[in-house]
Design a protein around this motif. Structure first.
Motif: not given
Length: 455
Positions: A190-194, A196-199, A214-224, A235-237
């Motif tokens: 509702n706030k941003i596309t996956p 855009q947030l990845q970028t 899931s098309p709404g999911g991102l995997i964080i390989d590095k970073g808190s 923007y994410c949870t």
């Protein structure tokens, strides 16, 4: 207990956490986070602490197998002594950068400070004997015992899985469990596309790749991610990829009235709310424990979906006394379960559960489904999900429910993407090795008529 000089010692802190976890006093992930926030550990020591706690929990049966012959005369060994030995053997066997002399010295110092010279002598003797004798062979074990010791999973779980999916798949599942869990977030679309947030995250120095599940999911390989502005601003949870399959399977439409019967901490509740964007739809989120409702409210506020969610402290088994028949078009029962799909994230679960627990949980799960069934509108969907992988809590619960409630029939559980690895049949059954996610089960049941004919 030990003197204050050990307060910021990662081995001492790891031993304290293990004492609590293995005596039923808390979950490893929560206790680790508490410790890291309260202690002043260097980054290297933080990593060591996390590695030691998860390492011992993931390999406990292996470590106990190596220690067994040296402790046969020690009938009443205190749990902290056992855990100090496990920590030491874990470092000797699995960590090649720490020399044995450093492991022995640290263990002896901690033992001396807590239990005195006699306990320190025992620790030193056991570790030196192990170093001298070498690692105990596993060749004399049966295939079942061998897999149980090497994967560090109790035999009853292995036998149950083997019956369900065969030996080869069981080995794959258990091998995958000792890989570190991926950190995944669900994008608040509702706030941003996956994309855009990845970028944006990559621009901020995170290493990120899209979810395969899931098309709404991102995997964080590095970073808190929790400390980032993007998480804080909603923007994410944090949410596991497999649990992101639940909301799409509900087939929510704008304006619907929805019941989330076991909602805390609210990851799925807030996901469902994104489908109600700019509509009059409402979610009633129940949880048995009133303090947990605050977590749902916090999550909803941060993600900007609080207007769609009303929380209520209630045992879902009492829902029929609170709500009118056929008052919800969609009901989610994300049932309390053994959590055996979470073994990668919460490795201690494997030692705490017994086969009999599954039968008791299945009774609770069925009771919740029975209680909410009359509240589903005709043509409405009752979605049943668990984060476990064994049939007594999944397929067998659904089969019993359908037998007693013939006005419901099973319909395909919808996913946004065709997931080739998922073991569908009539359900979604995702195992931990399929996509390196949590294990999960989802069944969609549609009410075809208003008549309830109990057989």
């Amino acid at each position: 207990m030990a003197n204050k000089s050990f307060k910021n010692n990662p081995r001492y802190e790891a031993m304290q956490i293990l004492n609590q976890v293995l005596n039923g006093g808390g979950y490893s992930n929560i206790l680790i986070n508490q410790c890291l926030s309260q202690r002043q550990l260097t980054t290297a020591d933080q990593h060591l602490l996390v590695n030691l706690v998860y390492g011992v929990l993931q390999h406990k049966l292996t470590l106990d197998y190596f220690l067994e012959k040296y402790l046969q005369r020690q009938k009443h060994l205190q749990s902290w002594v056992q855990n100090l030995l496990r920590l030491s053997v874990y470092q000797m066997y699995y960590l090649d950068r720490i020399p044995d002399r450093a492991i022995f010295f640290e263990a002896t110092q901690i033992a001396k400070a807590i239990g005195g010279q006699k306990v320190a002598g025992l620790i030193t003797a056991v570790l030196r004997n192990l170093q001298r004798d070498g690692w105990r062979s596993l060749t004399e074990l049966s295939p079942l015992e061998h897999l149980s010791i090497t994967a560090s999973v109790p035999t009853w779980i292995i036998q149950s899985l083997k019956q369900q999916v065969g030996w080869q798949k069981t080995e794959k599942i258990l091998t995958s469990l000792n890989q570190p869990p991926q950190i995944s977030v669900r994008v608040n679309t509702n706030k941003i596309t996956p994309k855009q947030l990845q970028t944006e995250l990559e621009h901020d120095g995170f290493q990120v790749h899209p979810s395969q599940v899931s098309p709404g999911g991102l995997i964080i390989d590095k970073g808190s991610i929790i400390d980032s502005q993007w998480f804080q601003a909603g923007y994410c949870t944090m949410q596991d990829e497999s649990s992101m399959l639940v909301a799409p399977a509900l087939q929510v439409q704008k304006g619907m009235n929805i019941l989330d019967a076991c909602a805390a901490p609210g990851g799925k509740t807030t996901h469902i709310a994104t489908y109600l964007n700019n509509s009059q739809g409402q979610i009633t989120a129940l949880d048995l424990h009133a303090p947990k409702l605050h977590l749902i409210e916090q999550n909803a506020q941060r993600l900007g979906v609080q207007q769609y969610i009303t929380t209520k402290a209630l045992d879902a088994r009492q829902a029929g006394q609170e709500f009118s028949p056929q008052s919800f078009q969609r009901i989610l029962v994300d049932a309390p379960c053994s959590g055996l799909g979470l073994l990668r994230r919460k490795p201690e679960i494997r030692y705490a559960k017994k086969a009999t627990d599954l039968q008791q949980l299945a009774q609770i799960q069925l009771a919740i489904l029975e209680a909410v069934a009359p509240l589903v509108a005709v043509q409405g969907i009752l979605l049943y999900s668990t984060c476990t992988i064994l049939a007594p809590e999944n397929q067998q619960v659904v089969a019993k429910f359908l037998k007693k409630n013939p006005e419901f029939s099973i319909i395909p559980a919808v996913t946004d993407w065709p997931l080739t690895q998922v073991h569908r049949g009539q359900f979604i059954q995702i195992y931990p090795d399929d996509y390196q996610t949590d294990g999960f089960f989802i069944a969609a049941l549609q009410k075809q008529s208003s008549t309830q004919v109990h057989q």
